[in-house]
Scaffold this motif. Structure first.
Motif, short mmCIF file in Angstrom:
data_model
loop_
_atom_site.label_atom_id
_atom_site.label_comp_id
_atom_site.label_asym_id
_atom_site.label_seq_id
_atom_site.Cartn_x
_atom_site.Cartn_y
_atom_site.Cartn_z
N ALA A 642 0.83 -1.21 0.00
CA ALA A 642 0.00 0.00 0.00
C ALA A 642 0.86 1.26 0.00
CB ALA A 642 -0.94 0.00 1.22
N ILE A 643 1.90 1.29 0.86
CA ILE A 643 2.80 2.44 0.89
C ILE A 643 3.51 2.60 -0.44
CG2 ILE A 643 4.96 3.31 1.90
CD1 ILE A 643 2.64 3.76 3.72
N GLY A 644 3.98 1.48 -1.01
CA GLY A 644 4.70 1.54 -2.28
C GLY A 644 3.83 2.03 -3.42
N VAL A 645 2.58 1.58 -3.47
CA VAL A 645 1.68 2.01 -4.53
C VAL A 645 1.39 3.50 -4.41
CG1 VAL A 645 -0.70 1.83 -5.37
CG2 VAL A 645 0.63 -0.24 -4.94
N LEU A 646 1.19 3.99 -3.19
CA LEU A 646 0.96 5.43 -3.01
C LEU A 646 2.18 6.24 -3.42
CD1 LEU A 646 -0.96 5.43 0.40
CD2 LEU A 646 -1.89 5.81 -1.89
N LEU A 647 3.37 5.78 -3.05
CA LEU A 647 4.60 6.45 -3.49
C LEU A 647 4.68 6.47 -5.00
CD1 LEU A 647 7.37 5.14 -1.06
CD2 LEU A 647 6.55 7.49 -1.25
N ASP A 648 4.34 5.34 -5.61
CA ASP A 648 4.46 5.22 -7.06
C ASP A 648 3.51 6.17 -7.79
OD1 ASP A 648 6.41 3.66 -8.12
OD2 ASP A 648 5.08 2.08 -8.82
N THR A 649 2.27 6.25 -7.33
CA THR A 649 1.29 7.03 -8.05
C THR A 649 1.39 8.53 -7.76
OG1 THR A 649 -0.29 6.56 -6.29
CG2 THR A 649 -0.38 5.17 -8.23
N ILE A 650 1.72 8.88 -6.53
CA ILE A 650 1.69 10.30 -6.15
C ILE A 650 3.04 10.98 -6.37
CG2 ILE A 650 1.32 11.90 -4.23
CD1 ILE A 650 -0.66 9.85 -3.07
N ILE A 651 4.14 10.26 -6.11
CA ILE A 651 5.46 10.89 -6.19
C ILE A 651 6.26 10.40 -7.39
CG2 ILE A 651 7.68 11.14 -5.01
CD1 ILE A 651 6.15 11.04 -2.36
N VAL A 652 6.44 9.09 -7.51
CA VAL A 652 7.32 8.57 -8.57
C VAL A 652 6.77 8.86 -9.95
CG1 VAL A 652 8.35 6.48 -9.53
CG2 VAL A 652 8.28 6.81 -7.06
N ARG A 653 5.52 8.46 -10.18
CA ARG A 653 4.96 8.64 -11.52
C ARG A 653 4.68 10.10 -11.85
NH1 ARG A 653 0.49 10.97 -12.15
NH2 ARG A 653 -0.35 9.77 -10.43
N SER A 654 4.06 10.85 -10.92
CA SER A 654 3.65 12.21 -11.25
C SER A 654 4.79 13.21 -11.19
CB SER A 654 2.53 12.65 -10.29
OG SER A 654 3.00 12.63 -8.95
N VAL A 655 5.76 13.01 -10.30
CA VAL A 655 6.84 13.97 -10.12
C VAL A 655 8.14 13.48 -10.76
CG1 VAL A 655 8.24 15.23 -8.45
CG2 VAL A 655 5.80 14.84 -7.99
N LEU A 656 8.64 12.35 -10.30
CA LEU A 656 9.96 11.88 -10.74
C LEU A 656 9.98 11.55 -12.22
CD1 LEU A 656 12.84 11.10 -10.01
CD2 LEU A 656 12.00 8.82 -9.37
N VAL A 657 9.04 10.73 -12.70
CA VAL A 657 9.04 10.32 -14.11
C VAL A 657 8.76 11.51 -15.02
CG1 VAL A 657 7.90 8.87 -15.84
CG2 VAL A 657 8.43 7.94 -13.58
N THR A 658 7.84 12.38 -14.63
CA THR A 658 7.55 13.56 -15.45
C THR A 658 8.76 14.48 -15.53
OG1 THR A 658 5.20 13.46 -14.90
CG2 THR A 658 6.05 15.56 -15.70
N ALA A 659 9.45 14.70 -14.40
CA ALA A 659 10.65 15.54 -14.41
C ALA A 659 11.73 14.92 -15.29
CB ALA A 659 11.17 15.72 -12.99
N LEU A 660 11.90 13.61 -15.23
CA LEU A 660 12.90 12.94 -16.08
C LEU A 660 12.51 13.05 -17.54
CD1 LEU A 660 13.53 9.81 -13.85
CD2 LEU A 660 15.27 11.47 -14.52
N ASN A 661 11.23 12.92 -17.84
CA ASN A 661 10.76 13.09 -19.22
C ASN A 661 11.11 14.47 -19.76
OD1 ASN A 661 9.50 10.80 -20.36
ND2 ASN A 661 7.72 11.04 -19.04
N LEU A 662 10.87 15.47 -18.93
CA LEU A 662 11.13 16.85 -19.37
C LEU A 662 12.62 17.13 -19.47
CD1 LEU A 662 8.36 18.64 -17.30
CD2 LEU A 662 8.46 18.48 -19.79
N ASP A 663 13.41 16.59 -18.55
CA ASP A 663 14.85 16.86 -18.57
C ASP A 663 15.56 16.11 -19.69
OD1 ASP A 663 17.21 18.03 -17.70
OD2 ASP A 663 17.66 16.39 -16.32
N ILE A 664 15.24 14.84 -19.84
CA ILE A 664 15.90 14.04 -20.88
C ILE A 664 15.35 14.37 -22.25
CG2 ILE A 664 16.35 11.67 -21.66
CD1 ILE A 664 16.14 10.79 -18.73
N GLY A 665 14.07 14.74 -22.30
CA GLY A 665 13.48 15.17 -23.56
C GLY A 665 13.37 14.04 -24.57
N ARG A 666 13.64 14.39 -25.86
CA ARG A 666 13.46 13.40 -26.91
C ARG A 666 14.39 12.21 -26.77
NH1 ARG A 666 17.18 14.56 -31.22
NH2 ARG A 666 18.43 16.42 -30.78
N TRP A 667 15.52 12.36 -26.05
CA TRP A 667 16.46 11.24 -25.91
C TRP A 667 15.89 10.12 -25.04
CZ3 TRP A 667 19.78 11.17 -29.52
CH2 TRP A 667 20.29 12.37 -30.04
N MET A 668 14.82 10.42 -24.32
CA MET A 668 14.14 9.37 -23.55
C MET A 668 13.68 8.25 -24.48
SD MET A 668 12.97 8.40 -20.51
CE MET A 668 12.45 9.67 -19.36
#
Length: 696
Positions: A642-668
């Motif tokens: 439960a803790i892991g899923v909440l981390l994944d949906t609220i922090i990892v997916r929405s913040v970390l992955v989006t920030a990496l998408n924007l920083d790495i850009g098309r090279w992703m």
């Protein structure tokens, strides 16, 4: 397949098909709990030494023999009347059909304050144990109230576990349904829409349980743990798939006046992501099949079948029901044809734009915080738990074990068993008697060229000291030339289970990572994105386990985690956590192909943020229901997932992955065509200012 649930006539055929499925499988689903095997010896492979000893033991005693220990205690000292009472009870116990005269005692303790009677019940690990132990307690407790009575030993422990597992699936089902219904009501704010996902998930669970029951008749091992996990997994994952499909359907209803056409488009666009997500979970779960422990390998197909049936129901039955119901099912907020596209505004659009201002700072800080959370694992014990540590609370058998240890050798009632060649019997008995940690050895019993001996442990049979004693016994008897000795017994079985679980954990974790990495590479048609996503999932797993370890120590007061717990948490978090990344990244790829990778990253988050967060809350809520059960392993798995899923949906997916998408850009997306598509710079000139500001 998309045409069937969306057709003007075929949608009714789909519903009829599922009604027939339920009619045919409903009776089998109800039999699954009766097919569960919860005795530890059924988990071990044939190569385990304790399994080999157990097979040979059938020549001397029944494989189903389960010892029970009756402990009589009078703090002021045992009287002659107490001894007569215990002796009379022993004679009565010996007449029981399940005991058939296998009674030792009563034996006085050295301090003369307790008596113990040991008997063998030929009941194995069956439902009859509960009534048998209850009958022993009733008989032994009759008489002088000053003489307290405790029932312990393997039979009493098994009876306590059976009480917990009895009805566990029903309890979990109702609790999980209540959580899912509440979260769906909050998500949809509709008094009727929640009914369709719940009905579809219930159909999926019934069909999955029926299929699994039929497989148990052909060798599949299912225990109470996998049966309980199946309930929350099917309901949680099926509801997740429903949320994602309904969100896309609602989106398409704004673009298409005909609801049949809207559902067909929704299935074509959301279907591949749903199928890829489910396939990833199924592949991850099937990795458990390489385990040598049957309780671990058995969970693999159980979970995989649950996910597969849940997906099938959500892409056939649910769309048919939605199309049959029409737009009114969304009442009071019905999506109108031509209404505004929701991805142009809202919380998640603003979050994406905020991240776009300084994406590198955002992902670095987030990654460091997640890594720091994983430090909670320092000093947390992972390994075999004692019987007392495995329960939340103190069952009667554990209380009896503690009383027994105060007055007698703690290993009484659960001896170490040794079987070897008959000609080596004297040497085997001498080696056993000389082993530190052994306090008594029975004379050998010989049959068919083999000799059978039992030895009493000085320490509790589930303690590390007992495990060390079994290791010393094995070393001693294996060194006797020609003895070909095998060492078993309850302690040896538990020790072998723990060691095979350690081996399985070390093999399966890297295998799951490799399988998921390959699937992501094929799905996203890129090399960089899968590596990045795997890294984020590992960070999320470490953080979830670290935070959970802190809670287990300082809130729950647990002594540690069983060896298999980190493996189960890992498999669920990686398989389910990558789900949300797949939902996000497939949408980001779709949007990037239209408007460039940077705008695609923000639009993808805006389009999926709300529904993925809702899905995460549902899945976390369903797994959290495991934490309400009185077994430590269930609580730890449920809480950590439960803790892991909440981390994944609220922090990892929405913040970390989006920030990496924007920083790495098309090279992703390297080496796909998106990585070399430089038109995104021109397209992104019309993107929001925050996104343009993040460009180099």
């Amino acid at each position: 397949m998309a045409a069937l649930p969306c057709g003007r006539r075929t949608k009714y055929l789909v519903v009829v098909f599922w009604l027939i499925v339920i009619a045919l499988t409903g009776s089998f689903a109800g039999k699954l709990q009766g097919a569960e095997k919860n005795d530890a010896s059924s988990y071990l492979p044939a190569s385990a030494e304790s399994t080999q000893e157990l097979n040979l033991q059938a020549r001397f005693v029944s494989r189903n023999l389960n010892p029970a220990v009756i402990v009589y205690v009078r703090p002021s000292g045992i009287t002659a009347a107490d001894l007569r009472k215990a002796a009379a009870d022993a004679r009565a116990f010996g007449l029981l059909p399940a005991v058939h005269g296998r009674v030792i005692g009563p034996i006085p303790s050295r301090d003369h304050r307790a008596l113990e009677t040991i008997l063998g019940a030929d009941l194995g690990y069956s439902a009859n144990l509960s009534s048998f132990v209850g009958g022993l307690k009733t008989t032994a407790s009759a008489g002088d109230p000053g003489l307290s009575v405790h029932i312990t030993g393997p039979a009493a422990s098994a009876a306590d576990e059976l009480k917990i597992f009895k009805g566990i699936d029903t309890t979990l089902l109702y609790a999980t349904l209540a959580v899912v219904i509440l979260l769906l009501l909050l998500t949809y704010r509709s008094p009727v829409l929640w009914l369709l996902p719940i009905m579809s998930a219930g159909v999926a669970l019934t069909a999955a349980e029926a299929v699994i029951y039929l497989l148990t008749r052909h060798g599949l091992t299912v225990n109470g743990q996998s049966g309980g996990i199946l309930v929350v997994l099917v309901l949680g994952a099926s509801t997740d798939y429903a949320l994602l499909l309904i969100a896309r359907y609602r989106e398409e209803l704004r673009r298409h006046e005909d609801r049949h056409e809207a559902m067909a488009v929704a299935l074509r666009r959301a279907g591949p992501a749903l199928i890829a997500s489910a396939a990833t979970v199924i592949a991850g779960m099937l990795c458990l099949l390489v385990a040598e422990s049957a309780d671990i390998s058995g969970l693999g197909p159980v979970a995989a079948i649950g996910i597969a049936v849940g997906l099938l129901a959500m892409i056939t039955l649910l769309p048919a029901l939605l199309v049959i119901a029409g737009r009114w099912i969304f009442w009071p907020v019905r999506p109108r044809y031509g209404s505004e596209e929701p991805t142009t505004k809202g919380l998640w659009s603003r979050v994406g734009q905020a991240i776009g201002r300084r994406p590198r700072v955002v992902w670095v800080v987030t990654a460091v915080l997640l890594a720091c959370a994983s430090l909670g694992l320092i000093g947390f014990k992972v390994g075999a738990l004692t019987t007392a540590q495995s329960f939340r609370g103190t069952p009667a058998s554990v209380a009896g074990e503690q009383v027994l240890a105060r007055h007698f050798p703690a290993g009484a009632g659960e001896p170490v068993a040794v079987i070897g060649n008959a000609r080596s019997a004297p040497q085997l008995r001498a080696a056993l008697a000389a082993t530190p940690g052994i306090v008594a050895v029975t004379p050998p019993v010989t049959s068919g060229g083999l000799s059978y001996l039992q030895a009493t442990l000085a320490s509790r049979p589930d303690s590390p000291a007992a495990y060390a004693t079994v290791d010393r016994v094995r070393a001693a008897v294996h060194n006797i030339p020609g003895a070909d000795a095998k060492v078993g017994g309850g302690t040896a079985v538990a020790m072998d289970v723990e060691r095979y679980a350690t081996r399985d954990r070390n093999v399966i974790i890297p295998l799951v990572l490799l399988v998921v990495l390959i699937i992501l590479g094929l799905l996203l048609r890129a090399a960089v994105a899968p590596l990045v996503l795997i890294g984020t999932v590992i960070l999320s797993f470490g953080a979830a386990l670290g935070l959970s370890a802190l809670a287990f120590r300082h809130i729950f007061g647990f002594a540690g985690a069983d060896t298999s717990v980190p493996l189960f948490i890992f498999v669920f978090l990686v398989a389910l956590g990558i789900d949300y990344n797949i939902f996000l990244m497939t949408r980001v790829r779709e949007e990037s192909a239209r408007s460039g990778t940077r705008r695609g990253a923000v639009t993808g988050l805006a389009a999926t943020g709300g529904v993925i967060t809702s899905a995460g809350l549902v899945l976390a809520g369903t797994f959290a229901m495991l934490a309400t059960l009185p077994l430590v392993t269930f609580t730890e798995i449920g809480f950590a997932v439960a803790i892991g899923v909440l981390l994944d949906t609220i922090i990892v997916r929405s913040v970390l992955v989006t920030a990496l998408n924007l920083d790495i850009g098309r090279w992703m997306w390297w080496p796909s065509h998106l990585a070399g598509d430089r038109k995104e710079r021109a397209v992104s000139a019309g993107a929001p200012a925050a996104v343009r500001a993040s460009q180099p």
